[in-house]
Scaffold this motif. Structure first.
Motif, PDB file in Angstrom:
ATOM      1  N   ALA A 130       0.912  -1.149   0.114  1.00 54.56           N
ATOM      2  CA  ALA A 130       0.179   0.220  -0.118  1.00 54.56           C
ATOM      3  C   ALA A 130       1.022   1.024   0.650  1.00 54.56           C
ATOM      4  CB  ALA A 130      -0.532   0.075   0.775  1.00 54.56           C
ATOM      5  N   ILE A 131       0.701   2.106  -0.624  1.00 55.10           N
ATOM      6  CA  ILE A 131       0.557   3.520  -0.830  1.00 55.10           C
ATOM      7  C   ILE A 131      -0.247   4.471  -0.127  1.00 55.10           C
ATOM      8  CG2 ILE A 131       1.428   5.584  -2.082  1.00 55.10           C
ATOM      9  CD1 ILE A 131       2.572   3.410  -4.142  1.00 55.10           C
ATOM     10  N   ILE A 132       0.070   4.725   0.550  1.00 56.82           N
ATOM     11  CA  ILE A 132      -0.526   6.344   2.187  1.00 56.82           C
ATOM     12  C   ILE A 132      -0.481   7.498   2.004  1.00 56.82           C
ATOM     13  CG2 ILE A 132      -2.584   5.495   3.987  1.00 56.82           C
ATOM     14  CD1 ILE A 132      -2.209   2.888   4.405  1.00 56.82           C
ATOM     15  N   GLU A 133      -0.416   8.443   1.675  1.00 56.34           N
ATOM     16  CA  GLU A 133      -0.140   9.384   1.488  1.00 56.34           C
ATOM     17  C   GLU A 133      -1.800  10.123   2.561  1.00 56.34           C
ATOM     18  OE1 GLU A 133      -0.268  13.866   0.296  1.00 56.34           O
ATOM     19  OE2 GLU A 133      -2.055  12.557   0.164  1.00 56.34           O
ATOM     20  N   ASN A 134      -0.491  11.611   3.123  1.00 57.14           N
ATOM     21  CA  ASN A 134      -1.297  12.164   3.329  1.00 57.14           C
ATOM     22  C   ASN A 134      -0.503  13.334   3.921  1.00 57.14           C
ATOM     23  OD1 ASN A 134      -3.305  13.620   5.585  1.00 57.14           O
ATOM     24  ND2 ASN A 134      -2.513  13.182   7.714  1.00 57.14           N
ATOM     25  N   GLU A 135      -1.221  14.085   3.674  1.00 54.06           N
ATOM     26  CA  GLU A 135      -0.713  16.120   3.660  1.00 54.06           C
ATOM     27  C   GLU A 135       0.655  15.905   3.527  1.00 54.06           C
ATOM     28  OE1 GLU A 135      -0.956  17.001   7.406  1.00 54.06           O
ATOM     29  OE2 GLU A 135      -2.777  17.604   7.233  1.00 54.06           O
ATOM     30  N   ASN A 136       1.416  15.131   2.016  1.00 51.34           N
ATOM     31  CA  ASN A 136       2.780  14.784   1.249  1.00 51.34           C
ATOM     32  C   ASN A 136       3.999  14.087   2.571  1.00 51.34           C
ATOM     33  OD1 ASN A 136       4.134  16.268  -1.075  1.00 51.34           O
ATOM     34  ND2 ASN A 136       5.512  16.918   0.232  1.00 51.34           N
ATOM     35  N   LYS A 137       2.844  13.128   3.085  1.00 55.50           N
ATOM     36  CA  LYS A 137       3.521  12.343   3.813  1.00 55.50           C
ATOM     37  C   LYS A 137       3.242  10.782   3.820  1.00 55.50           C
ATOM     38  CE  LYS A 137       5.034  15.436   7.881  1.00 55.50           C
ATOM     39  NZ  LYS A 137       4.841  15.135   9.481  1.00 55.50           N
ATOM     40  N   ILE A 138       4.381   9.763   3.679  1.00 58.37           N
ATOM     41  CA  ILE A 138       3.886   8.595   3.470  1.00 58.37           C
ATOM     42  C   ILE A 138       3.719   7.472   4.142  1.00 58.37           C
ATOM     43  CG2 ILE A 138       4.256   6.597   1.919  1.00 58.37           C
ATOM     44  CD1 ILE A 138       3.413   8.927  -0.205  1.00 58.37           C
ATOM     45  N   LEU A 139       3.175   6.847   4.508  1.00 63.51           N
ATOM     46  CA  LEU A 139       3.045   5.752   5.753  1.00 63.51           C
ATOM     47  C   LEU A 139       4.259   4.164   5.337  1.00 63.51           C
ATOM     48  CD1 LEU A 139       1.673   5.413   8.377  1.00 63.51           C
ATOM     49  CD2 LEU A 139       0.244   4.113   7.726  1.00 63.51           C
ATOM     50  N   LEU A 140       4.552   4.487   6.214  1.00 67.31           N
ATOM     51  CA  LEU A 140       6.101   3.391   6.357  1.00 67.31           C
ATOM     52  C   LEU A 140       5.930   2.682   6.968  1.00 67.31           C
ATOM     53  CD1 LEU A 140       9.216   5.069   3.978  1.00 67.31           C
ATOM     54  CD2 LEU A 140       6.745   3.517   3.254  1.00 67.31           C
ATOM     55  N   CYS A 141       6.138   0.951   7.619  1.00 68.44           N
ATOM     56  CA  CYS A 141       6.469   0.322   8.834  1.00 68.44           C
ATOM     57  C   CYS A 141       8.301  -0.159   8.551  1.00 68.44           C
ATOM     58  CB  CYS A 141       5.959  -1.140   7.917  1.00 68.44           C
ATOM     59  SG  CYS A 141       5.999  -2.225   9.125  1.00 68.44           S
ATOM     60  N   LYS A 142       8.297  -0.358  10.347  1.00 62.17           N
ATOM     61  CA  LYS A 142       9.650  -0.108  10.384  1.00 62.17           C
ATOM     62  C   LYS A 142      10.188  -1.772   9.794  1.00 62.17           C
ATOM     63  CE  LYS A 142      11.253   3.198  13.492  1.00 62.17           C
ATOM     64  NZ  LYS A 142      11.477   3.176  15.295  1.00 62.17           N
ATOM     65  N   ALA A 143      11.273  -2.141   9.778  1.00 66.50           N
ATOM     66  CA  ALA A 143      11.741  -3.221   8.673  1.00 66.50           C
ATOM     67  C   ALA A 143      11.623  -4.452   9.935  1.00 66.50           C
ATOM     68  CB  ALA A 143      12.256  -3.250   7.274  1.00 66.50           C
ATOM     69  N   LYS A 144      11.368  -5.130  10.152  1.00 70.36           N
ATOM     70  CA  LYS A 144      12.128  -6.683  10.641  1.00 70.36           C
ATOM     71  C   LYS A 144      13.013  -6.957  10.374  1.00 70.36           C
ATOM     72  CE  LYS A 144       7.578  -6.670  12.596  1.00 70.36           C
ATOM     73  NZ  LYS A 144       6.550  -5.636  11.629  1.00 70.36           N
ATOM     74  N   LYS A 231       4.113  -7.350  16.087  1.00 66.32           N
ATOM     75  CA  LYS A 231       4.027  -5.915  16.257  1.00 66.32           C
ATOM     76  C   LYS A 231       5.089  -4.709  14.810  1.00 66.32           C
ATOM     77  CE  LYS A 231       6.988  -3.648  19.154  1.00 66.32           C
ATOM     78  NZ  LYS A 231       7.522  -3.347  20.242  1.00 66.32           N
ATOM     79  N   HIS A 232       3.416  -4.456  14.538  1.00 63.88           N
ATOM     80  CA  HIS A 232       3.706  -3.110  13.225  1.00 63.88           C
ATOM     81  C   HIS A 232       3.895  -1.672  14.108  1.00 63.88           C
ATOM     82  CE1 HIS A 232       2.568  -6.821  11.041  1.00 63.88           C
ATOM     83  NE2 HIS A 232       1.660  -7.016  11.111  1.00 63.88           N
ATOM     84  N   GLU A 233       5.205  -0.970  13.453  1.00 61.30           N
ATOM     85  CA  GLU A 233       5.396  -0.074  14.081  1.00 61.30           C
ATOM     86  C   GLU A 233       5.264   1.159  12.526  1.00 61.30           C
ATOM     87  OE1 GLU A 233       8.714   1.079  17.246  1.00 61.30           O
ATOM     88  OE2 GLU A 233       9.235  -1.920  16.116  1.00 61.30           O
ATOM     89  N   TYR A 234       4.499   2.333  12.452  1.00 59.64           N
ATOM     90  CA  TYR A 234       4.717   3.060  11.366  1.00 59.64           C
ATOM     91  C   TYR A 234       4.963   4.208  11.298  1.00 59.64           C
ATOM     92  CZ  TYR A 234       1.172  -1.381   9.917  1.00 59.64           C
ATOM     93  OH  TYR A 234       1.113  -2.431   9.486  1.00 59.64           O
ATOM     94  N   GLU A 235       5.639   5.027  10.719  1.00 65.59           N
ATOM     95  CA  GLU A 235       6.015   6.093  11.155  1.00 65.59           C
ATOM     96  C   GLU A 235       5.350   7.081   9.258  1.00 65.59           C
ATOM     97  OE1 GLU A 235      10.210   7.453  11.849  1.00 65.59           O
ATOM     98  OE2 GLU A 235       9.806   5.527  12.761  1.00 65.59           O
ATOM     99  N   TRP A 236       5.253   8.260   9.533  1.00 66.44           N
ATOM    100  CA  TRP A 236       5.038   8.716   8.193  1.00 66.44           C
ATOM    101  C   TRP A 236       6.226   9.606   8.127  1.00 66.44           C
ATOM    102  CZ3 TRP A 236       0.043   8.937   5.809  1.00 66.44           C
ATOM    103  CH2 TRP A 236      -1.213   8.046   6.271  1.00 66.44           C
ATOM    104  N   ILE A 237       6.868   8.630   6.890  1.00 66.04           N
ATOM    105  CA  ILE A 237       7.580  10.014   6.058  1.00 66.04           C
ATOM    106  C   ILE A 237       7.135  10.583   5.362  1.00 66.04           C
ATOM    107  CG2 ILE A 237      10.344   9.554   5.182  1.00 66.04           C
ATOM    108  CD1 ILE A 237       9.585   8.687   8.064  1.00 66.04           C
ATOM    109  N   ASP A 238       8.054  11.788   5.175  1.00 70.80           N
ATOM    110  CA  ASP A 238       7.767  13.531   3.675  1.00 70.80           C
ATOM    111  C   ASP A 238       8.312  12.344   2.852  1.00 70.80           C
ATOM    112  OD1 ASP A 238       9.066  15.327   2.595  1.00 70.80           O
ATOM    113  OD2 ASP A 238       7.732  16.736   3.972  1.00 70.80           O
ATOM    114  N   LYS A 239       7.901  12.332   1.564  1.00 70.99           N
ATOM    115  CA  LYS A 239       7.466  12.280   0.155  1.00 70.99           C
ATOM    116  C   LYS A 239       9.075  12.534  -0.286  1.00 70.99           C
ATOM    117  CE  LYS A 239       5.922  13.778  -3.306  1.00 70.99           C
ATOM    118  NZ  LYS A 239       5.705  14.704  -4.379  1.00 70.99           N
ATOM    119  N   ASN A 240       9.098  13.469  -0.544  1.00 74.21           N
ATOM    120  CA  ASN A 240      10.721  14.002  -0.462  1.00 74.21           C
ATOM    121  C   ASN A 240      12.133  13.682   0.945  1.00 74.21           C
ATOM    122  OD1 ASN A 240       9.548  15.728  -2.247  1.00 74.21           O
ATOM    123  ND2 ASN A 240       8.956  16.897  -0.913  1.00 74.21           N
ATOM    124  N   SER A 241      11.659  13.167   1.240  1.00 71.57           N
ATOM    125  CA  SER A 241      12.868  12.239   2.496  1.00 71.57           C
ATOM    126  C   SER A 241      12.747  11.041   2.374  1.00 71.57           C
ATOM    127  CB  SER A 241      12.475  12.705   4.000  1.00 71.57           C
ATOM    128  OG  SER A 241      12.599  14.441   4.001  1.00 71.57           O
TER     129      SER A 241
END
Length: 273
Positions: A130-144, A231-241
């Motif tokens: 999934a690509i989930i975008e909110n206010e120019n940020k993309i939701l990513l999950c910390k890799a295991k 356990k899934h740890e999610y972070e919103w990462i700026d698209k340009n980062s």
């Protein structure tokens, strides 16, 4: 041979969590066709989710009273605090039919129906993400398996379309419902793994929009995956980062950075040494 059965949500979940290992049925003409080693595809009548189990044994009895005496309550689908009662089965079967046919306890073991192949040369996976975008940020999950990030998703199962798999995986991993906006890209990816083996995967990346409230801050979700707590740890990462935070796959991150509004892209990545 594959047999198909429908289940209410509670027994479906218990089989999925591997606590219920005996499926109780009338031993009628349909069930007499089941043999040890056959497969049963169960469908959740509420969510329409499917899973596949292998038949390990068939216990044939004259009544549910006899069946209940020979199997512990957890294995036939009761909770620890429940008092098992054979009369509970009268909801599903008439007494005259039980006397005519008898009953059967079908011992099952859950098997994976993920579209995945593994052999001495490496492995292949068919996945969605999934690509989930909110206010120019993309939701990513910390890799295991490495220090970085991945896009939330998982395997496509036999009998599923990629869209069905995407909505299921998103609900399982993020605990809310989504709708698909569009297919962003299909990525064919080859890379080397340990012991000089090759991993090959094809991933459908979909743009998703939440139908319920999705936390705009970083958050953690706990998933029960077939009895395994994840356990899934999610972070919103700026698209340009995206290219600066070790998010994989890199080619996808480049595409998102340059062209998030596009659709139906095709990516080929070959990282074999």
């Amino acid at each position: 041979m594959i047999h198909k059965m429908k289940l209410q949500e509670d027994p479906f979940i218990k089989i999925k969590e591997k606590t219920k290992t005996i499926e109780m049925r009338l031993y009628d003409e349909k069930r007499r066709k089941i043999n040890i080693g056959d497969l049963i595809e169960f469908t959740n009548v509420v969510t329409k989710e499917k899973m596949v189990s292998e038949v390990k044994n068939m216990y044939i009895y004259s009544s549910f009273e006899e069946l209940y005496k020979n199997h512990d309550k957890i294995s036939i689908g009761y909770d620890k605090e429940d008092t098992p009662d054979p009369k509970d089965m009268s909801i599903y079967y008439k007494e005259k039919d039980i006397k005519k046919n008898g009953v059967v306890g079908i011992e099952i073991a859950l098997i994976s129906n993920d579209i995945s192949v593994k052999n001495e040369y490496g492995n292949f996976k068919l996945r969605v993400a999934a690509i989930i975008e909110n206010e120019n940020k993309i939701l990513l999950c910390k890799a295991k398996k490495f220090s970085g990030y991945v896009f939330p998703g998982g395997h496509i199962k036999l009998g599923e379309t990629s869209k069905e798999a995407m909505l299921r995986e998103a609900k399982e991993e993020l605990q809310i419902n989504f709708k698909i906006e569009r297919l962003f890209c299909i990525h064919e990816n080859l890379y080397e793994i340990k012991e000089d083996k090759i991993a090959s995967e094809i991933v459908y990346y979909y743009m998703l929009k939440p139908l319920e409230n999705l936390d705009s801050n970083n958050f953690i979700v706990t998933e029960n995956d077939k009895g395994i707590i994840k356990k899934h740890e999610y972070e919103w990462i700026d698209k340009n980062s995206l290219l600066n935070v070790n998010a994989n796959p890199k080619d996808l991150c480049k595409l998102i950075t340059n062209s998030l509004e596009s659709s139906n892209n095709i990516l080929f990545t070959d990282e074999r040494i």
